[in-house]
Scaffold this motif. Structure first.
Motif, PDB file in Angstrom:
ATOM      1  N   GLY A 584       0.828  -1.209   0.000  1.00  0.00           N
ATOM      2  CA  GLY A 584       0.000   0.000   0.000  1.00  0.00           C
ATOM      3  C   GLY A 584       0.859   1.255   0.000  1.00  0.00           C
ATOM      4  N   TRP A 585       1.884   1.246   0.825  1.00  0.00           N
ATOM      5  CA  TRP A 585       2.798   2.391   0.889  1.00  0.00           C
ATOM      6  C   TRP A 585       3.672   2.474  -0.360  1.00  0.00           C
ATOM      7  CZ3 TRP A 585       2.600   6.155   4.493  1.00  0.00           C
ATOM      8  CH2 TRP A 585       1.817   5.902   5.635  1.00  0.00           C
ATOM      9  N   ALA A 586       4.047   1.323  -0.912  1.00  0.00           N
ATOM     10  CA  ALA A 586       4.839   1.327  -2.145  1.00  0.00           C
ATOM     11  C   ALA A 586       4.041   1.945  -3.290  1.00  0.00           C
ATOM     12  CB  ALA A 586       5.264  -0.097  -2.501  1.00  0.00           C
ATOM     13  N   ALA A 587       2.732   1.675  -3.315  1.00  0.00           N
ATOM     14  CA  ALA A 587       1.874   2.266  -4.345  1.00  0.00           C
ATOM     15  C   ALA A 587       1.816   3.784  -4.193  1.00  0.00           C
ATOM     16  CB  ALA A 587       0.469   1.673  -4.255  1.00  0.00           C
ATOM     17  N   ILE A 588       1.735   4.253  -2.966  1.00  0.00           N
ATOM     18  CA  ILE A 588       1.703   5.698  -2.715  1.00  0.00           C
ATOM     19  C   ILE A 588       3.023   6.344  -3.154  1.00  0.00           C
ATOM     20  CG2 ILE A 588       1.744   7.406  -0.857  1.00  0.00           C
ATOM     21  CD1 ILE A 588      -1.054   6.501  -1.546  1.00  0.00           C
ATOM     22  N   TYR A 589       4.136   5.704  -2.795  1.00  0.00           N
ATOM     23  CA  TYR A 589       5.452   6.229  -3.187  1.00  0.00           C
ATOM     24  C   TYR A 589       5.548   6.345  -4.705  1.00  0.00           C
ATOM     25  CZ  TYR A 589      10.488   6.354  -4.067  1.00  0.00           C
ATOM     26  OH  TYR A 589      11.736   6.697  -4.516  1.00  0.00           O
ATOM     27  N   GLU A 590       5.108   5.291  -5.398  1.00  0.00           N
ATOM     28  CA  GLU A 590       5.217   5.287  -6.858  1.00  0.00           C
ATOM     29  C   GLU A 590       4.341   6.383  -7.475  1.00  0.00           C
ATOM     30  OE1 GLU A 590       4.534   1.913 -10.252  1.00  0.00           O
ATOM     31  OE2 GLU A 590       5.934   1.530  -8.609  1.00  0.00           O
ATOM     32  N   ALA A 591       3.141   6.575  -6.931  1.00  0.00           N
ATOM     33  CA  ALA A 591       2.241   7.608  -7.455  1.00  0.00           C
ATOM     34  C   ALA A 591       2.838   9.000  -7.255  1.00  0.00           C
ATOM     35  CB  ALA A 591       0.883   7.515  -6.767  1.00  0.00           C
ATOM     36  N   ILE A 592       3.389   9.249  -6.073  1.00  0.00           N
ATOM     37  CA  ILE A 592       4.001  10.547  -5.780  1.00  0.00           C
ATOM     38  C   ILE A 592       5.189  10.793  -6.709  1.00  0.00           C
ATOM     39  CG2 ILE A 592       5.317  11.832  -4.027  1.00  0.00           C
ATOM     40  CD1 ILE A 592       3.606  10.368  -1.913  1.00  0.00           C
ATOM     41  N   ASN A 593       6.014   9.776  -6.830  1.00  0.00           N
ATOM     42  CA  ASN A 593       7.228   9.891  -7.634  1.00  0.00           C
ATOM     43  C   ASN A 593       6.901  10.150  -9.106  1.00  0.00           C
ATOM     44  OD1 ASN A 593      10.053   9.877  -7.618  1.00  0.00           O
ATOM     45  ND2 ASN A 593      10.137   7.736  -8.296  1.00  0.00           N
ATOM     46  N   LYS A 594       5.954   9.385  -9.662  1.00  0.00           N
ATOM     47  CA  LYS A 594       5.580   9.556 -11.068  1.00  0.00           C
ATOM     48  C   LYS A 594       4.951  10.919 -11.342  1.00  0.00           C
ATOM     49  CE  LYS A 594       4.972   4.760 -12.575  1.00  0.00           C
ATOM     50  NZ  LYS A 594       4.011   3.764 -13.112  1.00  0.00           N
ATOM     51  N   ALA A 595       4.325  11.487 -10.305  1.00  0.00           N
ATOM     52  CA  ALA A 595       3.663  12.783 -10.476  1.00  0.00           C
ATOM     53  C   ALA A 595       4.640  13.952 -10.407  1.00  0.00           C
ATOM     54  CB  ALA A 595       2.583  12.956  -9.418  1.00  0.00           C
ATOM     55  N   ALA A 683      14.261  11.681  -2.492  1.00  0.00           N
ATOM     56  CA  ALA A 683      15.160  12.149  -3.547  1.00  0.00           C
ATOM     57  C   ALA A 683      15.563  11.034  -4.507  1.00  0.00           C
ATOM     58  CB  ALA A 683      16.412  12.759  -2.913  1.00  0.00           C
ATOM     59  N   ASP A 684      15.141   9.805  -4.194  1.00  0.00           N
ATOM     60  CA  ASP A 684      15.527   8.668  -5.022  1.00  0.00           C
ATOM     61  C   ASP A 684      14.455   8.391  -6.081  1.00  0.00           C
ATOM     62  OD1 ASP A 684      17.758   8.369  -3.362  1.00  0.00           O
ATOM     63  OD2 ASP A 684      16.593   7.146  -1.952  1.00  0.00           O
ATOM     64  N   ASP A 685      14.762   7.477  -6.955  1.00  0.00           N
ATOM     65  CA  ASP A 685      13.809   7.098  -8.004  1.00  0.00           C
ATOM     66  C   ASP A 685      13.689   5.582  -7.990  1.00  0.00           C
ATOM     67  OD1 ASP A 685      12.049   7.265 -10.077  1.00  0.00           O
ATOM     68  OD2 ASP A 685      13.564   7.521 -11.635  1.00  0.00           O
ATOM     69  N   LEU A 686      13.213   5.055  -6.852  1.00  0.00           N
ATOM     70  CA  LEU A 686      13.136   3.614  -6.682  1.00  0.00           C
ATOM     71  C   LEU A 686      11.926   3.035  -7.396  1.00  0.00           C
ATOM     72  CD1 LEU A 686      13.992   3.245  -2.886  1.00  0.00           C
ATOM     73  CD2 LEU A 686      15.547   3.232  -4.839  1.00  0.00           C
ATOM     74  N   GLY A 687      12.031   1.760  -7.755  1.00  0.00           N
ATOM     75  CA  GLY A 687      10.891   1.052  -8.323  1.00  0.00           C
ATOM     76  C   GLY A 687      10.002   0.513  -7.222  1.00  0.00           C
ATOM     77  N   PHE A 688       8.872  -0.053  -7.614  1.00  0.00           N
ATOM     78  CA  PHE A 688       7.893  -0.547  -6.654  1.00  0.00           C
ATOM     79  C   PHE A 688       8.506  -1.587  -5.718  1.00  0.00           C
ATOM     80  CE2 PHE A 688       4.575  -3.420  -5.241  1.00  0.00           C
ATOM     81  CZ  PHE A 688       3.536  -2.570  -4.891  1.00  0.00           C
ATOM     82  N   GLU A 689       9.209  -2.570  -6.283  1.00  0.00           N
ATOM     83  CA  GLU A 689       9.757  -3.643  -5.456  1.00  0.00           C
ATOM     84  C   GLU A 689      10.866  -3.140  -4.539  1.00  0.00           C
ATOM     85  OE1 GLU A 689       8.711  -6.578  -4.887  1.00  0.00           O
ATOM     86  OE2 GLU A 689       7.068  -6.467  -6.341  1.00  0.00           O
ATOM     87  N   GLU A 690      11.667  -2.168  -5.023  1.00  0.00           N
ATOM     88  CA  GLU A 690      12.762  -1.652  -4.203  1.00  0.00           C
ATOM     89  C   GLU A 690      12.237  -0.932  -2.970  1.00  0.00           C
ATOM     90  OE1 GLU A 690      16.314  -0.335  -7.108  1.00  0.00           O
ATOM     91  OE2 GLU A 690      14.354   0.468  -7.702  1.00  0.00           O
ATOM     92  N   ILE A 691      11.242  -0.062  -3.150  1.00  0.00           N
ATOM     93  CA  ILE A 691      10.704   0.668  -2.005  1.00  0.00           C
ATOM     94  C   ILE A 691       9.937  -0.287  -1.090  1.00  0.00           C
ATOM     95  CG2 ILE A 691       8.567   1.359  -3.179  1.00  0.00           C
ATOM     96  CD1 ILE A 691      10.529   3.442  -0.598  1.00  0.00           C
ATOM     97  N   LYS A 692       9.318  -1.319  -1.659  1.00  0.00           N
ATOM     98  CA  LYS A 692       8.599  -2.291  -0.836  1.00  0.00           C
ATOM     99  C   LYS A 692       9.572  -3.035   0.084  1.00  0.00           C
ATOM    100  CE  LYS A 692       5.622  -6.366  -1.101  1.00  0.00           C
ATOM    101  NZ  LYS A 692       5.033  -7.397  -1.984  1.00  0.00           N
ATOM    102  N   ILE A 693      10.758  -3.366  -0.431  1.00  0.00           N
ATOM    103  CA  ILE A 693      11.777  -4.033   0.394  1.00  0.00           C
ATOM    104  C   ILE A 693      12.200  -3.121   1.541  1.00  0.00           C
ATOM    105  CG2 ILE A 693      14.163  -4.853   0.401  1.00  0.00           C
ATOM    106  CD1 ILE A 693      13.642  -5.876  -2.478  1.00  0.00           C
ATOM    107  N   ASP A 694      12.388  -1.828   1.238  1.00  0.00           N
ATOM    108  CA  ASP A 694      12.725  -0.865   2.293  1.00  0.00           C
ATOM    109  C   ASP A 694      11.642  -0.842   3.371  1.00  0.00           C
ATOM    110  OD1 ASP A 694      15.108  -0.091   1.244  1.00  0.00           O
ATOM    111  OD2 ASP A 694      14.435   1.866   0.515  1.00  0.00           O
ATOM    112  N   LEU A 695      10.392  -0.846   2.931  1.00  0.00           N
ATOM    113  CA  LEU A 695       9.277  -0.753   3.875  1.00  0.00           C
ATOM    114  C   LEU A 695       9.159  -2.007   4.732  1.00  0.00           C
ATOM    115  CD1 LEU A 695       6.833   0.908   1.362  1.00  0.00           C
ATOM    116  CD2 LEU A 695       7.501   1.928   3.546  1.00  0.00           C
ATOM    117  N   GLU A 696       9.417  -3.157   4.151  1.00  0.00           N
ATOM    118  CA  GLU A 696       9.402  -4.392   4.938  1.00  0.00           C
ATOM    119  C   GLU A 696      10.528  -4.373   5.978  1.00  0.00           C
ATOM    120  OE1 GLU A 696       7.102  -6.333   5.107  1.00  0.00           O
ATOM    121  OE2 GLU A 696       6.111  -6.675   3.184  1.00  0.00           O
TER     122      GLU A 696
END
Length: 723
Positions: A584-595, A683-696
């Motif tokens: 859920g948080w990875a989806a939010i990160y990706e939406a913010i980043n893409k915007a 400040a990073d440009d992580l992909g969905f799986e990368e940020i998800k690993i951070d969150l876990e």
């Protein structure tokens, strides 16, 4: 500078607003917790009609003030002051129940709200329509004169003591199934059908005899009863239904779903008891007698002859509707029994004869709100509390084994009826427009909290409703309420000072599937008036809602991209969010980043009542929202903390909130940690799986989370609601 410093009061040199700096998260959380106990009383304007996940007005007042104030402004010192932020423009692209709009216009700003859902648009328009109480009372009195007597006729019974006709408050029903052997089995898990909300203090309860269906009174925990009417001996705690199964008198066990009607109709029902109101105002429980059954048959026969504005649409397949469809509820009119359809249809037909459209639509909104408490998916909460548990108490369309039939018009002893909601919802919301108040705490001479009070801290809400940007730009205090896809807004680039919103859940609560229940009644009445009401249902291909987090991220990014376009370069986009899962948080990160945005601050605040129905069955309920503050990437110069610093930040924030008396769960800790991770990776440009690993990884650092999504109960394997 660390995230800890940013969060607990140090101003970033790059900040353009007070919201990016210190935020009075403790003070606002305390006020928000008080508000959450009775949201419909403390912020009535946002509860004129059902909407899901309505956020707390006190929190959004703080967000709006911070987003429109200069860095260094003490938001809490400004919280109870009257403001006039003329010329400032606030946008909410997911307006829902209109919380952002109300809080923005209360501080003197202009507001733009947009929602793709037509029910949202309709209810927000009604919430902010200024109509005099006198006009509303005149219309109500006309309805009371013209149609209430007809409705009341179908909700009466004979008092066995006096022989007089008295009003019925509630009818008790139970679903039944028929076995291959022909036995009709009621889906009662126990024969106690009414008890007090605090049974140990007040053990008196109402029990139905499984043999003669007489009503008995005994203790709620009685295990051995002798029926005074027929002599039958039974254990009131053991009914034939248990879990997904039902047991016959002979001991044969069947799965309930196997016994559903083969003709595709919903399960049959039996009306077995009622609560009535005697002439002296006392309440009495009575069994259903022949005269009561004849009255229901009379309603059935009349329904077949009347031409009424009833729903004609089907229930579409979906995450929140398939459970009802699985029990053969495939048409929206099947969510009501014949008497309910007749009385609701009579009421709606009379409302549609009101010539003044503003007044008619206020009454339509009230009528639609009444539907929530008058259908076969409602149940009895018990004595000593609001009697009717409305159909959306669990955010899903879960068929009730023991439905409670409310009396549509109601009495002064009713709850959830047209007449009581007129006073408690509609008039209260209109009064709030004239005198918008805040909750404030009183303190004794030692500084301890000594109670709460209401205090007026805003001018009356009288912003003129406009339809175009040109009209809004030309007005000092304007309010624009739009219906449509928020990724395509009719707003000039760089024209909005702040975007403040609460995005939809990505998985468990599908708003349009649930709002179809209201849309099925409202659309036929309004489709000629509003193009956005002339749809097949309340869904739209542009809605931001998907169980796949990546698809949800893409949908949300399209709206955030548009919000970024209309936002001024020194403005902020702030929104509330919580979720118990990393995706859920990875989806939010990706939406913010893409915007083209970056999170520059995150503030945890109290968001929901811990005792709310959907949370009581969650494995680890979340009561906090993270307020995520974003800036355009080109203007978001800040020093990101290292991931290893997040644990210290979480501990600091949790300590502050706990010291203030708030209970913080493991799920709440994860919400705080996940929000801080988004800052760390801004400040990073992580992909969905990368940020998800951070969150876990953060989940492990700050403690176990849990739950089943956004505070939703785990409904795996749930068949039918129990009593």
């Amino acid at each position: 500078m660390s995230a800890i410093a940013d969060t607990i009061g140090f101003t970033s040199p790059a900040a353009a607003t007070a919201l990016e700096c210190d935020f009075p998260l403790v003070e606002i959380s305390q006020i928000a917790e008080q508000e959450s106990w009775r949201k419909e009383i403390n912020r009535p304007i946002y509860h004129i009609h059902k909407w899901w996940a309505t956020r707390l007005g006190s929190v959004f007042r703080g967000i709006v003030l911070g987003a429109l104030s200069q860095p260094g402004t003490d938001i809490w010192a400004q919280f109870y002051k009257t403001h006039d932020l003329a010329g400032k423009v606030v946008l909410d692209p997911f307006m829902g129940s209109g919380t952002t709009l109300g809080e923005a216009v209360k501080v003197g700003a202009k507001a733009i709200g947009c929602d793709i859902n037509p029910v949202s648009t309709f209810l927000v328009r009604q919430a902010f329509t200024p109509v005099s109480e006198a006009e509303l009372r005149t219309a109500f009195e006309r309805l009371e004169r013209n149609v209430a007597p007809e409705i009341r006729h179908y909700y009466q019974t004979r008092d066995p003591l006096t022989g007089e006709l008295i009003q019925v408050l509630y009818y008790f029903w139970v679903k039944t199934v028929t076995t291959p052997e022909g036995e009709v089995v009621p889906l009662l898990s126990r024969y106690v059908f009414s008890q007090d909300a605090y049974p140990k203090k007040k053990p008196r309860a109402q029990i139905v005899c499984p043999s003669c269906w007489g009503v008995l009174e005994d203790r709620y925990d009685a295990t051995d009863l002798h029926c005074q009417h027929c002599g039958h001996e039974f254990n009131p705690q053991k009914g034939p239904a248990a879990g997904q199964y039902v047991t016959t008198k002979s001991g044969q066990r069947y799965r309930i779903k196997e016994l559903l009607p083969k003709d595709g109709m919903p399960p049959a029902h039996r009306m077995y008891a009622m609560m009535a109101l005697r002439a002296d105002g006392s309440k009495v429980y009575l069994p259903v007698r022949d005269e009561d059954l004849a009255l229901y048959v009379e309603a059935q026969k009349r329904l077949a002859t009347e031409v009424l504005p009833l729903p004609e649409t089907s229930v579409r397949s979906g995450h929140n509707t398939d459970q009802a469809r699985g029990y053969n509820y495939t048409q929206w009119r099947e969510f009501f029994n014949a008497r309910q359809l007749l009385c609701l249809g009579l009421l709606l037909r009379e409302i549609l004869t009101i010539d003044e459209l503003d007044i008619q639509e206020q009454m339509l909104c009230l009528f639609s709100s009444t539907l929530e408490f008058n259908n076969l998916f409602c149940s009895f909460k018990g004595e000593g509390t609001g009697a009717v548990r409305h159909m959306f108490s669990n955010h899903i369309l879960k068929p009730e084994r023991t439905p409670l039939e409310n009396s549509v018009w109601g009495t002064d002893k009713s709850s959830g009826t047209f007449s009581t909601l007129f006073e408690s919802r509609l008039l209260r919301a209109k009064r709030y427009l004239n005198e918008p108040f805040e909750i404030a705490f009183d303190h004794d001479q030692d500084g301890n909290r000594a109670g709460s009070r209401k205090t007026v801290a805003s001018h009356p809400i009288c912003a003129r409703r406009v339809e175009t940007w040109q009209e809004l730009a030309a007005s000092d205090y304007g309010l624009m309420i739009l219906n449509g896809d928020s990724s395509k807004l009719p707003i000039p680039t760089g024209s909005v000072d702040a975007v403040v919103t609460d995005p939809p859940y990505f998985d468990f609560v599908h708003y349009s599937e649930l709002s179809d229940f209201f849309f099925a009644w409202l659309s036929p009445a309004l489709r000629q008036r509003y193009p956005w009401m002339a749809r097949e249902d309340s869904s739209d291909q542009g809605e931001v809602q998907h169980k796949d987090p990546r698809v949800f991220a893409r949908q949300l990014a399209s709206v955030f991209t548009e919000a970024c376009r209309v936002l001024k370069d020194d403005g902020v986009l702030a929104f509330s969010f919580h979720h118990s899962r990393a995706e859920g948080w990875a989806a939010i990160y990706e939406a913010i980043n893409k915007a083209g945005l970056a999170v520059v601050a995150a503030h945890p605040v109290h968001a929901e009542l811990r005792a709310a129905s959907p949370k009581t069955t969650a494995k680890d309920p979340i009561s906090l929202d993270a307020i995520l503050v974003c800036r355009k990437k080109a203007f978001a110069q800040h020093q990101s903390p290292a991931l290893q610093d997040v644990r210290q930040t979480v501990d600091t924030l949790v300590a502050r909130l706990q010291t203030a008396g708030l209970r913080i769960s493991a799920g709440d800790r994860f919400v705080i940690g996940a929000a801080q991770t988004l800052i760390a990776r801004a400040a990073d440009d992580l992909g969905f799986e990368e940020i998800k690993i951070d969150l876990e990884e953060i989940r492990l650092l700050v403690g176990p989370g849990g739950g089943n999504g956004d505070n939703e109960p785990d409904t795996t394997g749930v068949e039918l609601a129990t009593v």
